[in-house]
Each structure stands twice: as structure tokens, then as C-alpha cells.
Design a protein around this motif. Structure first.
Motif, mmCIF file in Angstrom:
data_model
loop_
_atom_site.group_PDB
_atom_site.id
_atom_site.type_symbol
_atom_site.label_atom_id
_atom_site.label_comp_id
_atom_site.label_asym_id
_atom_site.label_seq_id
_atom_site.Cartn_x
_atom_site.Cartn_y
_atom_site.Cartn_z
ATOM 1 N N TYR C 34 0.858 -1.180 0.000
ATOM 2 C CA TYR C 34 0.000 0.000 0.000
ATOM 3 C C TYR C 34 0.897 1.233 0.000
ATOM 4 O O TYR C 34 1.977 1.213 0.588
ATOM 5 N N ILE C 35 0.438 2.272 -0.654
ATOM 6 C CA ILE C 35 1.322 3.430 -0.843
ATOM 7 C C ILE C 35 0.595 4.771 -0.722
ATOM 8 O O ILE C 35 -0.631 4.855 -0.830
ATOM 9 N N GLN C 36 1.410 5.796 -0.498
ATOM 10 C CA GLN C 36 0.975 7.186 -0.659
ATOM 11 C C GLN C 36 2.191 7.940 -1.161
ATOM 12 O O GLN C 36 3.310 7.622 -0.750
ATOM 13 N N SER C 37 1.994 8.914 -2.010
ATOM 14 C CA SER C 37 3.102 9.796 -2.337
ATOM 15 C C SER C 37 2.527 11.162 -2.634
ATOM 16 O O SER C 37 1.480 11.278 -3.265
ATOM 17 N N PHE C 38 3.186 12.164 -2.084
ATOM 18 C CA PHE C 38 2.676 13.522 -2.287
ATOM 19 C C PHE C 38 3.779 14.535 -2.082
ATOM 20 O O PHE C 38 4.682 14.331 -1.285
ATOM 21 N N ASN C 62 -3.963 4.737 6.392
ATOM 22 C CA ASN C 62 -5.079 5.626 6.711
ATOM 23 C C ASN C 62 -4.637 7.053 6.992
ATOM 24 O O ASN C 62 -5.394 7.992 6.801
ATOM 25 N N ILE C 63 -3.417 7.189 7.495
ATOM 26 C CA ILE C 63 -2.957 8.516 7.923
ATOM 27 C C ILE C 63 -2.895 9.469 6.733
ATOM 28 O O ILE C 63 -2.514 9.076 5.629
ATOM 29 N N HIS C 64 -3.318 10.707 6.957
ATOM 30 C CA HIS C 64 -3.251 11.715 5.900
ATOM 31 C C HIS C 64 -2.531 12.982 6.337
ATOM 32 O O HIS C 64 -2.752 14.048 5.788
ATOM 33 N N SER C 65 -1.677 12.852 7.365
ATOM 34 C CA SER C 65 -0.882 14.010 7.789
ATOM 35 C C SER C 65 0.407 14.039 6.984
ATOM 36 O O SER C 65 0.754 13.073 6.318
ATOM 37 N N GLY C 66 1.120 15.139 7.120
ATOM 38 C CA GLY C 66 2.444 15.221 6.523
ATOM 39 C C GLY C 66 3.393 14.265 7.245
ATOM 40 O O GLY C 66 3.095 13.773 8.328
ATOM 41 N N THR C 68 6.541 13.582 9.412
ATOM 42 C CA THR C 68 7.402 14.350 10.315
ATOM 43 C C THR C 68 8.616 13.547 10.781
ATOM 44 O O THR C 68 9.637 14.116 11.124
#
Lengths: 395, 93, 189
Positions: C34-38, C62-66, C68
């Protein structure tokens, strides 16, 4: 369970992709950050001949929604998309679309309203339109955005609803992040939404109609009463669409999405992407033995009062997190309505409000942990020290 | 006429036929009405061109009078008439 | 390895930091993760320092914060190698930089004692292979050598898939060569 085959999409890209699969008769739109990539990608599909949609590039959002109203009255399946100030510029026509009962579907990429100028996420744009008569769905991630747009077409066009729908996603956070999305076959989408059969068409010369007439003291009130019935009816019949969706795609949808609420003592209620972040915090705190839960309303219009009350009324304390300020002096819009939803229950939790994330201010797990800590204190003492909080703002 | 309730009318303000503006008689609040001097009229149709409410009646190429159901008494016909055969007179109600 | 891996990319607008973050994510997606990239959106202009992020996990994210506290920091532009890139990087973190200096020299100049430090002259590799100062693809090669979060095959597949239509066979191969060279030439300490 086998991992589903996922393909990478940003929220904007998957929106345009869903629109491609839906292939509306008409799309009239004007680009605005952070919705731009929706219009850009969809225009590319049109230019490449992937869809037969009539794309109307207009000179403003007021014109975009006006063209959508015209197209919908002509009997076309119609879509557009916008954000923030663009949505604000549509204002007048939003009401006309809803009151004329035109089933237009509009992805909204949530962004703060000026001033000062800000391009990042908050919900002040769509929350401001909450009384316009549009249905509103709020999405946590790209997958939800994709499925909700397809769902929205079916809901909007139902003969017993006939209302326009906004499908909201968080600007940049969702719209510009790449996530894995499970997409459905083109044919499955087309079969699900079916051929569009408009209630009337201005192009049908066999059956001429008059649209948008003058409607004074004699009939205006009756038309508003009907509209009210439409939104109440939507609450009753949307679950049928959820069932059809599940049958077609094997995916469940509901008015609200509750997480670990059954034996919880306190819970956070929040829309969109922040619910995802909060879910991780719930798991962490549960591991420490704290009885915390989460409620993510998926629909804000119609307002799912019963579903919300059912999920929250047994709790001791609830924090409603609003990503917009309603400037009533009484907290954010979600707070006001959730609190009102609980009023009719025999017993109800203490409810407090946190306004957060305005203009894209990031919200972290530690911020949400702080809310749960506050909630557990309220639950323990039964006293609310402060009703409205501003989470993540500098003093 | 009994007015219908909200359950008995089409939703969205739709009227299920066209040309309904004709049923709305707009000529009931004027002060002046146009009166024609038949002897002077040359049937040039300038009044027919200019009337904003399409109230100039025409038959077989002749100007035959005014449709007072819709005439608002604006006086444009009298003003544009090249032979001044139309005068605006106070309507007796 | 932790279940959720977070990578932070530092580059300058136009160097392909956002794309690198995305290529890594997509390669991971192809290998069943599973991935996210932004990217981090600020004032956008060529040459301005920008940051981009990749999240990779075995479970749904699930997390959608930056981001850190990244596990991995990749610095694509040599001039951005300042102590700022260490923000939130833990004691067992991984720092990969585009530099002709050795990892020990980098450690010394940044004062970073923990984890792993790796350096590779990605700009030189890019100029010799791709013939453009685009150090993003070689940095991906270096990353996979230091921490094999995705199989090299998956990355190559993604790059091929993304580049072929856009820049043709020859330039695509040059980018794949850049990735391989950086993979072989990166120094880790």
C-alpha cells in the motif's frame, strides 16, 4: 483475502477517470486550484476521443454551472467540478440547479475561501453551500472519491430523488496525493449507472415543457415543500442505492462510517481525510486500553440524523472536529448539527467542538491524541471546561 | 380556481407544456391605451415592428387594431408612427 | 523493517523530487504494497527547495498528515545538504545524498552519528548517462541499494512504463543505466 489489484491515482486523476467511465453527455467546467487536474485530465480524454462528452470550456464558474443547468434541462447527463472561490461564484446557480431538480454531479475539491488568499484544504467552501439543496458526500481517500462519484450519479438520477450531488475531497491532501485505487471495469460502471432517462428534455419537441417560470406567492412555497420532501426521501431511498452498489461491485457504503464505537466511552466525529488519521490514533489508544472510537459521516446532505444519533448517543463524550468555522459564535457547522442530532435522544453525550486545519494547517496524530485526552477528562468529570476549541492554532 | 397542493404539481417548477406565457394577461395595469385614427393609417407596419409585447393585430396586410390583453400602454407605437395616426388616451375602467 | 516506511525527498523544483517519490511509491504498489506519495505544496517555481514524500506499508494507509519522522531521507540536490534535512530523522535513520563527498565527510559536515549515511555522485551519473542534470532516477538506484524497500525489477518496470511513451527507448534505457550505476556506485557507511 487476496490483495486487490491497485493502480496509482491522485484524487484528481481518479475523479477524471471516474468521469471518463461515466462518460456524461455534457461537462462544462472552469479550472481552479486544486481541482485543475480534474478538468485537465478530463479534457485530455475528450481531446483523445476516449469519451463522446460535449466539453464546454467556459469563462467562469457562474457560466459553468449555468451551462450545466441548460444542458441538464436539455436532458443531458451533466457533470462539472470546482473548488473554493469557484464554488462561491456558482452560488446563485447552485440553488437554481437544486430547485429545478436537475441531477448534476459535481466533484468538489475542498479549499479555503479567501481572504487572505489560500489554496489549501478546508471545508469552508462546500459547508457554505450546505443550504443550497445539493446532496453532499465527503470522502476520506482516493478510493472513496472514485466510488462516491459513481454512486452519486445513481443517487442524483433516481426518479424519487432528482437532486444534484457534490462529491467532496480534501484539496491537495487527497487531490494531489498518489494512492492505490481499485478501479472497476468500464462496462460494470456503465451497467450500474445505466442509460440516462431524463425527467424532461427541452429538445423534445413532441412534448414541449416550460422550465424556470415565474413562481410567486401562489406556488413557490409548494415547490419548496416538494424540495424538502425530495431531501427527506433521499434519506429513505439512498440505502437502496448502497445495496445496488454492493451487488454490482462488492463494496459497502453507508451514511456514516463508525469505527470501534460499540464499547467506546468517547469518540471523535470528523469528515474526510482526517478520519483516516484519527483511525490510527484510535488503534494506538485502544492498544493502551482506552475506550475510544470514531465516527466519519459520509453524507452531510441529507443530514443522516438517525444514523449519527444511533452511533453516538450511548457515549459519554463526543468531540466534533470541524474543518471550517461557521462564524456563528457557536462552533462549526458539523458541531451544530451533530449536537442537534443528539438532542432528541433520551440520553446523550457531552459534545465539544474543535475547529482545525483551516487553510490547510496540517493535523497530526498527536493533535488528535490531545482531543481524546480532553474527551476522557470530560467523560471522567462530566464537566465541559470549554465548549469550542481551536486545534493547532498558535496563541 | 382551486390551487393545487404540493403533491399534485410537477417537481422543480416544471410546466408540462409550452407557450404558457400567453395565458398570463399582462395588460391589466396600464393607464393609457392606444387609439388609432383609421383615416390616417397607411398600414406601414412600423408599429408592428416596434411593439415590445406583440400587440399589433394584423390581417391580410392590414393593421387591424391592438391586443389589449397584453398591451401595457407604453406608447411606443404612437411614438414611432410616421403619420401620427396613433394617440395615447387615458383608459376608462 | 517497520510496517510503515516513510521517505522524505529534498530537491529543487524541476529536479524530479516529486516524480522520484511517486516512482518509488508506484513500484511498491506493483509489488503488492500500500502506498501514498505527495509533494509539499508551497509557492511553486523552478529552483525553489521542495520536499516530497513516499509512504509504503503492508497494510492500508489511513494517515493523511504530513511526514514528520521519516525513516529515510533522500537529498537530490547537493546544495541542500544542510542540517535541516535531518529534521525528524531518528537515530536509526537512513540518509542518502547526491554528493561526490564520502559518507564520513557528510556525517562530519552534518554532525549526524546515527543510522546509515550513503552518498553517490548522482549528478555526474545523470550527465554521463541521461546527458541531463536530472539526478532523481540515479537517487532511486542508490536508495534501493541502501534499503531494498521495493524490488529493483518493480522499479525498472515502472520507469520503463512511465518513460517509454514520453521519451523513447534510448532515453529510457539511459535512465535505467543511471539507476544501475548509482546502485553499484553508492557508498554506505
Amino acid at each position: 483475502m487476496a490483495t486487490p489489484k491497485l493502480a496509482p491515482f491522485t484524487g484528481d486523476e481518479i475523479t477524471a477517470y471516474a468521469m471518463k467511465q461515466i462518460e456524461p453527455d455534457v461537462v462544462a467546467a472552469y479550472p481552479i486550484t486544486p481541482q485543475t487536474e480534474i478538468v485537465m485530465n478530463f479534457s485530455q480524454y475528450v481531446a483523445d476521443g476516449k469519451v463522446s462528452t460535449e466539453m464546454i470550456p467556459v469563462e467562469s464558474e457562474h457560466s459553468a454551472m449555468s451551462a450545466c443547468v441548460g444542458a441538464a434541462c436539455a436532458g443531458a447527463r451533466t457533470m462539472t467540478a470546482t473548488s473554493a472561490n469557484g464554488l462561491a461564484l456558482m452560488w446563485e446557480i447552485l440553488y437554481i440547479a437544486a430547485s429545478t431538480r436537475l441531477p448534476i454531479v459535481m466533484p468538489v475539491v475542498n479549499r479555503a475561501l479567501s481572504a487572505p488568499i489560500n489554496i489549501h484544504c478546508d471545508h469552508s467552501d462546500s459547508m457554505g453551500t450546505r443550504d443550497s439543496g445539493w446532496l453532499q458526500i465527503y470522502c476520506e481517500n482516493a478510493q472513496e472519491v472514485y466510488e462516491s462519484i459513481i454512486l452519486a450519479v445513481k443517487i442524483a438520477e433516481r426518479a424519487d430523488i432528482q437532486l444534484p450531488v457534490m462529491v467532496c475531497q480534501d484539496g491537495f491532501i487527497t487531490s494531489h496525493a498518489v494512492e492505490g485505487v481499485e478501479v472497476f471495469e468500464d462496462k460494470a460502471v456503465k451497467d450500474f449507472i445505466g442509460e440516462y432517462k431524463p425527467r424532461f428534455s427541452l429538445l423534445n419537441v413532441e412534448k414541449p415543457v416550460t422550465v424556470g417560470p415565474l413562481d410567486l406567492q401562489d406556488y413557490y412555497f409548494e415547490h419548496k415543500r416538494q424540495q424538502s420532501e425530495g431531501i427527506t426521501n433521499a434519506l429513505k431511498v439512498i440505502p437502496e442505492v448502497f445495496k445496488e452498489f454492493e451487488k454490482a461491485f462488492g463494496k459497502k457504503h453507508d451514511f456514516v462510517d463508525g469505527y470501534r464505537l460499540d464499547d467506546a466511552e468517547v469518540a471523535i466525529c470528523v469528515l474526510s481525510s482526517t478520519a483516516g488519521t484519527a483511525r490510527g490514533v484510535v488503534d494506538n489508544l485502544r492498544d493502551k486500553g482506552q475506550k475510544v472510537g470514531l465516527l466519519k459521516p459520509r453524507f452531510f446532505r441529507p443530514f443522516p440524523r438517525e444514523a449519527i444519533a444511533k452511533k453516538l448517543s450511548h457515549l459519554k463524550a463526543v468531540a466534533v472536529l470541524d474543518r471550517s468555522e461557521a462564524f456563528s459564535g457557536e462552533g462549526g457547522p458539523l458541531f451544530s448539527e451533530v449536537k442537534a442530532a443528539l438532542y432528541d435522544e433520551k440520553s446523550h453525550p457531552s459534545v465539544i467542538n474543535y475547529i482545525f486545519g483551516l487553510g490547510g494547517r496540517d493535523i497530526f496524530e498527536k493533535d488528535i491524541e490531545k482531543v481524546y485526552t480532553d474527551l476522557l477528562e470530560v467523560a471522567g468529570t462530566g464537566k465541559i471546561k470549554e465548549k469550542i476549541h481551536f486545534l493547532g492554532v498558535r496563541d | 380556481m382551486t390551487k393545487k397542493g404540493w403533491k399534485d404539481i410537477p417537481i422543480g417548477g416544471l410546466i408540462e407544456k409550452g407557450g404558457t406565457a400567453k395565458e398570463y394577461k399582462t395588460g391589466d395595469w396600464r393607464t393609457f391605451i392606444p387609439v388609432k385614427d383609421e383615416a390616417k393609417c397607411i398600414d406601414c407596419m412600423i408599429c408592428w415592428v416596434y411593439c415590445p409585447d406583440s400587440c399589433i393585430k394584423v390581417k391580410d396586410g392590414k393593421m387591424t387594431g391592438f391586443d389589449l390583453d397584453y398591451c401595457k400602454g407604453c406608447g411606443i407605437c404612437a411614438s414611432v408612427c410616421p403619420v401620427k395616426c396613433i394617440s395615447m388616451e387615458k383608459e376608462k375602467k | 523493517m517497520k510496517n510503515l516506511v516513510e521517505v522524505r525527498w529534498h530537491g529543487r523544483g524541476g529536479q524530479g523530487a516529486k516524480s522520484a517519490a511517486q516512482f518509488l511509491a508506484e513500484a511498491a504498489l506493483d509489488s503488492g504494497k500500500y502506498i501514498q506519495s505527495f509533494p509539499e505544496y508551497g509557492p511553486e517555481r523552478a529552483g525553489a527547495p521542495i520536499r516530497a514524500f513516499t509512504r509504503i506499508s503492508d497494510k492500508a494507509i489511513n494517515i493523511h498528515s504530513g511526514v514528520t519522522n521519516p525513516e529515510v531521507v533522500v537529498v537530490i540536490d547537493t546544495t541542500l545538504i544542510t542540517p535541516q534535512v535531518l529534521d525528524g530523522l531518528g537515530e536509526d535513520g537512513i540518509l542518502i545524498v547526491n554528493s561526490s563527498e564520502s559518507p564520513s565527510e557528510i556525517r562530519k559536515s552534518l554532525g549526524y552519528k546515527g543510522g546509515k549515511v550513503a552518498s553517490v555522485d548522482a549528478t555526474k551519473i545523470a550527465l554521463e548517462t541521461v546527458k541531463l542534470p536530472m539526478p532523481n532516477t540515479p537517487m532511486l538506484g542508490a536508495l534501493l541499494k541502501v534499503t531494498p524497500i521495493v524490488p529493483m525489477k518493480a522499479l525498472e518496470g515502472r520507469i520503463r512504463n512511465k518513460f517509454l511513451k514520453k521519451i523513447g527507448e534510448e532515453k529510457t534505457n539511459a535512465n535505467l543505466e543511471a539507476i544501475k550505476r548509482a546502485y553499484n556506485e553508492v557508498n554506505v557507511e
